[in-house]
Scaffold this active site. Structure first.
Site, PDB file in Angstrom:
ATOM      1  N   GLY A 100     -14.770  12.582 -22.816  1.00 21.41           N
ATOM      2  CA  GLY A 100     -16.096  11.887 -23.043  1.00 21.41           C
ATOM      3  C   GLY A 100     -16.107  10.822 -23.804  1.00 21.41           C
TER       4      GLY A 100
ATOM      5  N   GLU B  22     -18.967   9.001 -26.652  1.00 24.83           N
ATOM      6  CA  GLU B  22     -20.065   9.179 -27.389  1.00 24.83           C
ATOM      7  C   GLU B  22     -21.132   7.961 -27.183  1.00 24.83           C
ATOM      8  OE1 GLU B  22     -17.159   8.522 -28.707  1.00 24.83           O
ATOM      9  OE2 GLU B  22     -17.272   7.565 -30.571  1.00 24.83           O
TER      10      GLU B  22
ATOM     11  N   HIS C 190     -18.940  17.843 -29.183  1.00 30.06           N
ATOM     12  CA  HIS C 190     -17.897  16.940 -29.976  1.00 30.06           C
ATOM     13  C   HIS C 190     -18.705  15.357 -29.557  1.00 30.06           C
ATOM     14  CE1 HIS C 190     -14.296  14.679 -30.991  1.00 30.06           C
ATOM     15  NE2 HIS C 190     -14.737  13.664 -30.331  1.00 30.06           N
ATOM     16  N   GLU C 191     -19.170  15.205 -28.330  1.00 33.79           N
ATOM     17  CA  GLU C 191     -19.600  13.682 -28.263  1.00 33.79           C
ATOM     18  C   GLU C 191     -20.999  13.684 -28.944  1.00 33.79           C
ATOM     19  OE1 GLU C 191     -17.581  11.833 -27.322  1.00 33.79           O
ATOM     20  OE2 GLU C 191     -16.191  13.062 -26.256  1.00 33.79           O
TER      21      GLU C 191
ATOM     22  N   HIS D 152     -20.623  13.182 -32.517  1.00 32.12           N
ATOM     23  CA  HIS D 152     -20.593  11.447 -32.965  1.00 32.12           C
ATOM     24  C   HIS D 152     -21.948  10.942 -33.249  1.00 32.12           C
ATOM     25  CE1 HIS D 152     -16.396  10.671 -32.517  1.00 32.12           C
ATOM     26  NE2 HIS D 152     -16.273  10.882 -31.353  1.00 32.12           N
TER      27      HIS D 152
ATOM     28  N   GLU E  60     -13.154  10.271 -35.871  1.00 31.37           N
ATOM     29  CA  GLU E  60     -12.968  11.476 -35.173  1.00 31.37           C
ATOM     30  C   GLU E  60     -12.831  12.718 -35.829  1.00 31.37           C
ATOM     31  OE1 GLU E  60     -13.302  11.467 -31.899  1.00 31.37           O
ATOM     32  OE2 GLU E  60     -13.408   9.323 -31.616  1.00 31.37           O
TER      33      GLU E  60
ATOM     34  N   ASP F  23      -5.849   1.112 -29.564  1.00 28.31           N
ATOM     35  CA  ASP F  23      -5.504   2.220 -28.872  1.00 28.31           C
ATOM     36  C   ASP F  23      -4.035   2.514 -29.014  1.00 28.31           C
ATOM     37  OD1 ASP F  23      -8.049   2.119 -27.888  1.00 28.31           O
ATOM     38  OD2 ASP F  23      -7.473   1.783 -26.017  1.00 28.31           O
TER      39      ASP F  23
ATOM     40  N   TYR G 182      -7.535  13.138 -34.980  1.00 28.93           N
ATOM     41  CA  TYR G 182      -8.439  14.016 -34.860  1.00 28.93           C
ATOM     42  C   TYR G 182      -8.090  15.335 -35.689  1.00 28.93           C
ATOM     43  CZ  TYR G 182     -10.083  11.573 -30.591  1.00 28.93           C
ATOM     44  OH  TYR G 182     -10.581  10.574 -29.631  1.00 28.93           O
TER      45      TYR G 182
END
Ligand code: BES
Ligand code: ZN
Length: 625
Positions: A295, A297, A321-322, A325, A344, A399, A407
């Site tokens: 997902g 956000e 989760h999203e 955010h 996160e 990234d 997380y």
């Protein structure tokens, strides 16, 4: 190297500017300005100097051209000229700039710096003294890292093409020329034209189509640029409540509406805990399966993979989760990508709390235990520098620091703080944090300052029982990381014991097992299982036929590891259709472990590569060399 040198040169310029500010009468402004300089010296993933000229608003006017796979049009930028003599610097990557004009319509001079493979180029625009608005005419190219253009065969409908953007972390610059640092918040509006029958949607208020047939959008709250998002395809909208709904292709819309119908309950739960939802609508866009993430956000409109449509609501923690955010990430944002754990980690914490509110503590515990197990497995493969919450990304793309650390390690840190402070005090701290930092982008240091002032000062004993420095700046998992034991997973452990003793699992009562129990079962099996053993498991539990992406994904990994041929047809089908990086990475990595595996993996990848998003391609390219 170039980036380092120019950053150093800019650092000097900033120091001079800061020195000049010190003589200014408004000491508060000078202090704020110095802070801005410091922040921008720290965002090593952007070329911009927003402390001198800051973009505050972007008006997009874009045409979606599916034939040429191109977005073309203009971006009008509103400027806050803090240093009147300074040029405007923007980030661009693989964009073609056609011309830049002032508000009065005069051509402006500009130059484009050397392209850094990670960061793209600086676009340097010479401004006239009174310019506070400029318009950049431009178009995107095939290389645009944010865009994925899907052919009709990659969609559920199979008739029309599809486009979506993915800005996080630093890809927005590949479709919009702007100051692409999460510390530069902007508002935006957009006018989008799309082919007839295709509906564009954005991370903004959807104003619908005007008389000209173009779609209008506006986002009047300041967001980091990575949250500007656009998708376009044959889409249908189904409401869930007054403020929640589903955008999806018609064939998946009803199923998605059912799967995600608890969204409104989730919004209410998180509002009870952490304050008002500030973004107006909360809708979910279900993307085609090549969407590279679970997902994303995007404000007002979460982008979601269809691989969570399990048919039993078992994977809806993704929505929690999203949605979370909307507080942690979108309201309070990491100022640099080294602070990504703030986005996160807090989101994982809120996700757990939402799941607990809506589905009960036992369910939440199950997901927590799985999270820790995942992290422990992943940690073994991570270099020490990547095990640090405040990760050092110098010379790297943000990234590259994308692991379970920001997380799972981060959420354990927050749960440890919660345990020491008590839930009441911790909730009070969080509520204050989201309120006082709303619409700000902050660094780890700023968070620590808040933590000390708002939580630790009043509860002096906490710091005696936790080594905050170790948690944030040292590799590994501190010894006080909370360990959760879920009863439902203990059930699974009993079955695993039988299996290890060589007993048949045929009589184990698995009827009520939920996805998370199967995940625990599959990830806890011994690594090596012979053909007969695999056949036996598949015969009893029918994993190869599973419609649940989490269960199938883990089973297919075992199939590669143990060369279990009967699952290879399914494996190829899965890899051809699903582009979610979380599934692709372990599967191709498993292939890459042997020569024969590499050969087979490459064979499939050759066919599938064009169907994956650039952010997945760059990872799999590396895995298969
Ligand atoms: N914001 C992330 C996705 C992301 C992170 C995109 C970094 C690009 C760079 C999103 O909120 C996320 O964490 N998604 C997870 C799902 C979640 C349930 C853990 C994912 O996609 O796996
Ligand atoms: Zn997230």
């Amino acid at each position: 190297m170039n980036a380092t040198i120019s950053r150093f040169a800019r650092g000097c310029a900033c120091l001079l500017a800061a020195a000049a500010c010190r003589t200014a009468p408004d000491a508060g402004a000078a202090a704020r300005d110095r802070l801005n300089h410091q922040i921008f010296e720290m965002d090593i993933h952007s070329h911009v100097e927003p402390n001198r000229v800051r973009v505050s608003h972007v008006s997009l006017n874009l045409n979606i051209d599916f034939e040429n796979k191109q977005l073309a049009g203009s971006a009008t930028l509103t400027l806050d000229r803090r240093d009147p003599s300074a040029p405007l610097i923007l980030d661009i990557q693989d964009l073609v700039i056609d011309k830049i004009i002032s508000e009065m319509g005069f051509d402006l001079q500009y130059s484009i710096g050397a392209a850094d493979p990670n960061l793209g180029s600086a676009l340097n625009v010479g401004l006239m003294p009174h310019d506070t608005k400029i318009t950049v005419f431009y178009h995107t190219t095939e290389k645009a890292g944010a865009l994925q253009w899907l052919g009709p065969e990659q969609t559920a409908g199979g008739r029309r093409p599809f486009l979506f953007t993915q800005g996080q972390s630093i890809f927005t610059r590949s479709w919009i020329p702007l100051q692409d640092s999460p510390a530069v918040r902007i508002t935006y509006d957009a006018v989008i034209s799309a082919p007839p029958g295709l509906t564009p949607v954005m991370s903004a208020r959807q104003q619908g189509a005007g008389p000209d047939g173009k779609y209008h959008f506006d986002m009047n709250l300041p967001i980091p640029p990575y949250l500007i998002a656009l998708a376009c395809g044959e889409l249908k909208f189904l409401p869930i409540s007054d403020r929640c709904g589903i955008w999806a292709e018609p064939p998946v819309a009803d199923g998605a509406r059912w799967e995600f119908e608890d969204s409104e309950k989730m919004v209410q739960a998180v509002e009870r805990l952490f304050g008002k939802y500030r973004w107006g609508r909360y809708d979910i866009l279900v993307l085609p399966p090549s969407f590279p993430f679970g997902g994303m956000e995007n404000p007002t409109l979460t982008f979601a993979t269809p691989t969570v449509l399990a048919g039993d609501k078992s994977l809806v923690s993704l929505v929690a989760h999203e949605l979370a955010h909307s507080w942690s990430g979108n309201l309070v944002t990491n100022a640099t990508w080294s602070d990504f754990w703030l986005n996160e980690g807090f989101t994982m914490y809120l996700e757990g709390r939402i799941m607990e509110e809506v589905y009960g503590a036992e369910h939440a515990k199950m997901e927590m235990q799985l999270g820790r197990a995942d992290l422990e497995r992943e940690m073994k493969e991570l270099e020490p520098r990547d095990q640090i919450l405040h990760v050092d990304l110098s010379g790297r793309h943000p990234d590259d620091g994308f692991t379970g650390i920001p997380y799972e390690k981060a959420v354990m840190f927050l749960r440890r703080l919660e345990a020491l402070a008590g839930r009441g005090a911790f909730d009070k701290f969080l509520n204050h944090y989201f309120d006082s930092r709303a619409f700000q982008s902050i660094t780890t240091d700023e968070f620590l300052k808040d933590l000390r002032e708002q939580l630790l000062k009043e509860n002096a004993s906490i710091e005696k029982n936790i080594n905050i420095n170790e948690w944030i700046y040292k590799p590994g998992l501190p010894a006080d990381a909370p360990r959760v034991v879920s009863k439902a997973l203990v059930e699974v452990d009993k079955a695993l014991e039988l299996y290890k003793d060589g007993k048949s699992l045929r009589d184990v009562n698995v009827k009520g097992w939920v996805t998370q129990q199967w995940q625990h079962f599959l990830t806890s099996l011994p690594g090596t299982i012979d053909a007969k053993g695999m056949d036996n498991l598949d015969g009893i539990f029918h994993f190869t036929e599973s419609k649940n992406s989490e269960i199938l994904g883990e089973w297919l990994r075992l199939a590669i590891k143990n060369s279990y041929q009967p699952a290879y047809g399914k494996l190829e089908e899965f890899l051809m259709n699903v582009g979610r990086r979380k599934f692709l990475k372990p599967l191709y990595s498993e292939f890459a472990k042997t020569e024969e595996g590499k050969r087979r993996g490459r064979e499939i990848y050759k066919k599938a590569r064009a169907r994956y998003h650039p952010v997945a391609v760059s990872v799999i390219d590396k895995i298969l060399e």
